[in-house]
Structures are given as structure tokens and as C-alpha cells.
Design a protein around this motif. Structure first.
Motif, mmCIF file in Angstrom:
data_model
loop_
_atom_site.group_PDB
_atom_site.id
_atom_site.type_symbol
_atom_site.label_atom_id
_atom_site.label_comp_id
_atom_site.label_asym_id
_atom_site.label_seq_id
_atom_site.Cartn_x
_atom_site.Cartn_y
_atom_site.Cartn_z
ATOM 1 N N ARG A 123 -39.231 -23.893 12.980
ATOM 2 C CA ARG A 123 -38.454 -24.732 12.054
ATOM 3 C C ARG A 123 -38.659 -24.322 10.597
ATOM 4 O O ARG A 123 -38.074 -24.913 9.699
ATOM 5 N N SER A 195 -29.912 -27.766 6.583
ATOM 6 C CA SER A 195 -29.549 -27.109 7.836
ATOM 7 C C SER A 195 -30.640 -27.307 8.883
ATOM 8 O O SER A 195 -30.358 -27.553 10.069
ATOM 9 N N GLN A 196 -31.896 -27.206 8.448
ATOM 10 C CA GLN A 196 -33.018 -27.394 9.378
ATOM 11 C C GLN A 196 -32.980 -28.785 10.003
ATOM 12 O O GLN A 196 -33.170 -28.949 11.216
ATOM 13 N N ALA A 198 -30.431 -30.617 10.431
ATOM 14 C CA ALA A 198 -29.246 -30.776 11.276
ATOM 15 C C ALA A 198 -29.335 -29.984 12.571
ATOM 16 O O ALA A 198 -28.820 -30.410 13.611
ATOM 17 N N THR A 199 -30.003 -28.827 12.547
ATOM 18 C CA THR A 199 -29.995 -27.923 13.698
ATOM 19 C C THR A 199 -31.355 -27.766 14.367
ATOM 20 O O THR A 199 -31.429 -27.301 15.502
ATOM 21 N N GLY A 200 -32.419 -28.097 13.644
ATOM 22 C CA GLY A 200 -33.752 -27.898 14.186
ATOM 23 C C GLY A 200 -34.283 -26.495 13.992
ATOM 24 O O GLY A 200 -35.402 -26.182 14.404
ATOM 25 N N SER A 201 -33.519 -25.633 13.358
ATOM 26 C CA SER A 201 -33.920 -24.235 13.160
ATOM 27 C C SER A 201 -34.182 -23.944 11.690
ATOM 28 O O SER A 201 -33.518 -24.489 10.807
ATOM 29 N N GLN A 203 -34.864 -20.842 8.554
ATOM 30 C CA GLN A 203 -34.210 -19.612 8.130
ATOM 31 C C GLN A 203 -34.965 -19.017 6.954
ATOM 32 O O GLN A 203 -35.791 -19.680 6.323
#
Length: 401
Positions: A123, A195-196, A198-201, A203
Motif C-alpha cells: 500500500r 488513489s491508495q 480508493a484502490t488499496g494499492s 504507487q
């Protein structure tokens, strides 16, 4: 106290001097918990930069460091030491964001590049702030803030319209370029955090100081490839206005657009010279600023900064040129509560700038002064990572913390 915008967000800062720490400060001041990693014994480079309390160099008395590191926890760690890398990874596993400013090759050699850290924390948002980015011909080049500033076009265009045609390129005062890069990095980091969530990922956010600074002059940068025009500090017209002398000092005023020009003409009482039909054309006014400027200056010299600033509020951007003391004591700064007193355990009580914005529901707050060097080692290493005090002694002896 109302919930803060970034409450619950954890950040690890492995950066120094200005751009990276400013990026982390912006997040900390909005409520994120920022743990700052400094070099054992020496600390952040900013600790050695003035101004200093009583003009005496001291690791805990740097005004630059004190400002850039409010609301942060501070630990010492050398990731380049024998087991320092593993300790660093332990810290990374427990955070949402890592902000770092080290050379890409160094991070890779230490096993702390994004690929390695993503494996430890999928994450993770890792924001890397470097002079020329993570890839490309200049990626491994060294650069000080002066190099970064001039590589970003700003110096090439300054000072504009100097009467001295042989004038060398100059840098704007202070660390304006570094702060601009830090702000850009903070905005990109917040986008990645969104974004993290919202998506769990996570970058990797790659921030090039050169590109950040070029973006401030993107219009001029686009002239050459699109129109074959090469604007320089010697030939680039500034349009109308700029810093101009008035009765009690200087004021910066801009009246490039037609409605702004017309407003200034009305303020001056519609002088006969301003009725020249040629002055209705923006390009003509810009090209003939040398003859127009002195006539406007004559009017300004009979009025104060405050008068001109007040009169132009609804028509064109303006602002009095102030000393640092005048800024701190200005009616606007006091009305906004822009400066506040902070008590630091080593540097004592001093005035600090607060935030340039006001949030109604998740307000900015200053709850902690800048950390002493290694101040929170026990809190983080023992309280959070589970090390014992004896572990800390051994780590300190081994040069790890």
C-alpha cells in the motif's frame, strides 16, 4: 478539537534541507503523523543553515530547520549501516507514505528502491524528490538547489527587462524554488494517497525538481518548440507594471489586461496622455513601457503603498513591498492570525508562520515544535517497533541510530 484533514495518515520522511521536509511539513500540518529520519550525530543539513538564534550556529537553533519541521516526530537512523536497512524497512511497513530525496542509484544499492519497499508494504506511496527524476540522462547527476533552480528555466528569464543587457541570470531570493518543488510533491502525494484509499494499492511518485520548476514557466517553455520564439531575460517584455516606486516605498502592481489598464487610467484621473489611441492596444503598451512607465511612476510618487493597494483591489493584482518586520506586524497578518508563538525546548519562544489557507471543518493546527535530534528514538523504536532500551544502546554503539 475538530478532526484534521489527514488524521490517521502515517508518513516516514527520509529527506533533508528544504524540498522534501517542506513536502512532509505540509502533510504534518494537516494532521498526518510524520516521523522524520535524520543522520545520527549530524542530523538534517538544514540544522547547519541559518538564521540561527543569537546568530550562533547550533544544531537546535536553525530557524530554517525549526520552521520546516513543525508537527513532526524525530528519530536518528543510518540506513547505510550494517542492519540499518532492515530497521528502515521495519519503519516502512507501518506507514502509508514515504518521502525521500536520495539519489536513485543509492536507494537501489541499499535495497530501498520502490520495487523492494513495495514488497514490504504493497500500500506504500513512495514520493521521491530528486533534481532530475528517477530516469533519464541526468537522473544520477548531482545538483544543489542553485543548479536545480537554473535548470528549470527560472534563472534564464530573470531579471526581465533589466537595463543592463549583460546582466547574468539570477535566482529569486531565498529558497523559493525548493518550496515550489516541495509543494508540487505534496500535491502529487495527496493524489496518490487518494488513489491508495480508493484502490488499496500504492504507487511511486517521481518528482523531478527540474520539471517542477519548468512547469512554473510552462508558457515560456512552450514558445520555442511551438512558435520558434526564444524568450530570454534580455528580450522578454514584462507587459505593464511590476515593482514600482511610490511615496513611501515600493508596490508591485500588474495591469497587463485591458480592463486593468483602464482601471489604472481612471485611478490617475484620466490624464490626457493616457487617451492616446495607440495605448488601447496591449502589444503597443508592452512595447512602449519605457515611455509609459515614468508617467505612471510620477502619479504613484504622490501616493502611499496602502493607498494604491486599496484603490487597485477590485481592478488589478497589487501588493506593497514590505520588510520582514512589516509583514509580521501587518494588519492583515494579525487579522488572519497568520503568525503564532511556538515554544521549542532548545530555541525557546519564537513567532512562526501558520498556514496560507483556512479549512472550516478540518482546520490546520500547530501542535508540536520541531524535534530535537533523535528526540523520539525510544518512542518509535521501543514503543512502536518493539525494541528494548538495551537494543537502542547496541544500535547507538554500532552507529545505526
Amino acid at each position: 478539537m475538530p478532526e484534521r484533514a489527514l488524521g490517521g495518515v502515517r508518513v516516514l520522511e527520509y529527506a533533508q534541507f528544504a524540498a522534501g521536509p517542506y513536502c512532509a511539513k505540509l502533510l504534518a500540518d494537516l494532521g498526518a503523523e510524520v516521523v522524520k529520519v535524520e543522520k545520527p550525530g549530524a542530523g538534517d543539513e538544514a540544522r547547519n543553515r541559518g538564521p540561527f538564534l543569537n546568530d550562533v550556529p547550533h544544531l537546535e537553533w536553525s530557524g530554517l530547520f525549526l520552521y520546516l519541521n513543525t508537527n513532526k516526530l524525530g528519530i536518528t537512523l543510518n540506513p547505510e549501516a550494517a542492519t540499518g536497512t532492515e530497521v528502515f524497512k521495519e519503519l516502512v511497513r507501518g506507514v502509508d507514505i514515504l518521502i525521500e530525496d536520495k539519489p536513485p542509484q543509492l536507494m537501489k544499492e541499499l535495497g530501498l528502491d520502490y520495487q523492494a519497499l513495495e514488497a514490504a508494504n504493497p500500500r506504500l506511496v513512495m514520493t521521491s524528490i530528486t533534481p532530475f527524476g528517477q530516469t533519464g540522462y541526468y537522473a544520477e547527476y548531482k545538483a544543489y538547489c542553485l543548479n536545480s533552480y537554473h535548470s528549470g528555466l527560472l534563472g534564464y528569464l530573470s531579471p526581465r527587462n533589466s537595463p543592463n543587457l549583460d546582466r547574468e541570470p539570477i535566482k529569486a531570493g531565498g529558497l523559493v524554488g525548493e518550496y515550489s518543488c516541495g509543494l508540487n510533491a505534496a500535491l502529487a502525494t495527496l493524489a496518490a494517497l487518494y488513489s491508495q484509499r480508493a484502490t488499496g494499492s500504492g504507487q511511486h511518485v517521481d518528482v523531478s525538481k527540474q520539471e517542477s520548476l519548468i512547469s512554473l514557466q510552462r508558457v515560456f517553455a512552450a514558445f520555442y518548440p511551438n512558435q520558434g520564439i526564444n524568450p530570454t531575460r534580455l528580450a522578454q517584455a514584462t507587459g505593464m507594471g511590476g515593482v514600482m516606486r511610490c511615496q513611501d516605498g515600493y508596490i508591485s502592481v500588474n495591469f497587463v489586461e485591458d480592463h486593468q489598464w483602464q482601471a489604472v487610467v481612471r485611478l490617475m484621473g484620466n490624464p490626457s496622455w493616457a487617451q492616446d489611441e495607440r495605448y488601447k492596444d496591449i502589444a503597443f503598451r508592452a512595447a512602449h513601457w519605457e515611455e509609459i512607465g515614468p508617467m505612471i511612476s510620477e502619479w504613484m510618487l504622490s501616493h502611499t503603498r496602502e493607498e494604491i493597494h486599496r484603490w487597485t483591489q477590485e481592478s488589478c493584482p497589487s501588493g506593497p513591498v514590505m520588510s520582514a518586520e512589516e509583514v509580521v506586524n501587518s494588519a492583515q497578518a494579525k487579522a488572519r492570525g497568520f503568525f503564532t508563538n511556538i515554544d521549542h525546548p532548545a530555541a525557546g519562544m519564537a513567532k512562526y508562520p501558520t498556514a496560507p489557507y483556512i479549512f472550516s471543518e478540518t482546520p490546520w493546527a500547530l501542535s508540536r515544535s520541531a524535534p530535537l535530534l533523535g528526540e523520539h528514538n525510544e518512542q518509535i523504536y521501543c514503543g512502536r517497533l518493539g525494541h528494548t532500551r538495551q537494543d537502542l544502546v547496541r544500535m547507538r554503539q554500532a552507529g545505526i541510530i
